[in-house]
Design an enzyme around this catalytic site. Structure first.
Site, mmCIF file in Angstrom:
data_model
loop_
_atom_site.group_PDB
_atom_site.id
_atom_site.type_symbol
_atom_site.label_atom_id
_atom_site.label_comp_id
_atom_site.label_asym_id
_atom_site.label_seq_id
_atom_site.Cartn_x
_atom_site.Cartn_y
_atom_site.Cartn_z
ATOM 1 N N PRO A 76 0.892 -1.118 -0.114
ATOM 2 C CA PRO A 76 -0.016 0.148 -0.024
ATOM 3 C C PRO A 76 0.727 1.140 -0.131
ATOM 4 O O PRO A 76 1.778 1.395 0.660
ATOM 5 C CB PRO A 76 -0.865 -0.019 1.289
ATOM 6 C CG PRO A 76 -0.522 -1.504 1.691
ATOM 7 C CD PRO A 76 0.645 -1.980 1.216
ATOM 8 N N HIS A 77 0.544 2.105 -0.842
ATOM 9 C CA HIS A 77 1.007 3.541 -0.817
ATOM 10 C C HIS A 77 0.086 4.394 -1.365
ATOM 11 O O HIS A 77 -0.915 4.013 -2.153
ATOM 12 C CB HIS A 77 2.455 3.528 -1.656
ATOM 13 C CG HIS A 77 2.194 3.129 -3.068
ATOM 14 N ND1 HIS A 77 2.088 1.633 -3.223
ATOM 15 C CD2 HIS A 77 2.115 3.529 -4.331
ATOM 16 C CE1 HIS A 77 1.961 1.460 -4.606
ATOM 17 N NE2 HIS A 77 2.040 2.600 -5.206
#
Length: 143
Positions: A62-63
């Site tokens: 996740p980013h």
């Protein structure tokens, strides 16, 4: 880049009911490390809604979305081991959740290094079964 990843970045043997909870926890670690503002977590969730953050081999990274850089105070990486996995969609079970926030070009540098490590199934298996934070730090020492 040892300054972006250290023992306080790591949670072992975790469980989540869904991917949103896993993404939020990855972001909360980054908040606790002083890397991001809470708005960045919303961007991490939005990124997964638009393009899955599941990259394969049992790993999700996740980013934030483009434009979320304003919520990043410092580069950092969070690592969560999920032995029973969490679903990121049909046939997409993540056992490793690696949250990232990168200032300027560090974002791409962190992603590139993680991509190399995450393509090695031997290293993935060691990360999935690691019993100590030290084992994780050794495998991800290039961060």
């Amino acid at each position: 880049m040892s300054r972006v990843f250290h023992s306080d970045s790591i949670l072992l043997n975790q469980a989540f009911e869904d991917k949103i909870s896993a993404i939020k926890k990855a972001g909360e670690i980054l908040i606790d490390l002083g890397c991001i503002q809470s708005e960045y977590i919303d961007s991490m969730i939005e990124r997964d809604e638009k393009i899955s953050v599941y990259i394969g081999n049992g790993v999700a990274i996740p980013h934030g979305m483009a434009g979320s850089e304003k919520y990043i105070k410092a580069s950092g990486v969070s690592f969560i081991q999920v032995p029973k996995g969490v679903s990121f969609g049909p046939d997409k079970i993540a056992y490793l959740i690696i949250g990232i926030a990168g200032v300027d070009e560090e974002h791409l540098e962190i992603l590139a290094k993680l991509a190399i490590t995450c393509s090695d199934m031997g290293k993935i298996e060691k990360l999935r079964t690691a019993k100590t934070k030290e084992e994780v730090l050794e495998i991800l020492s290039d961060l």
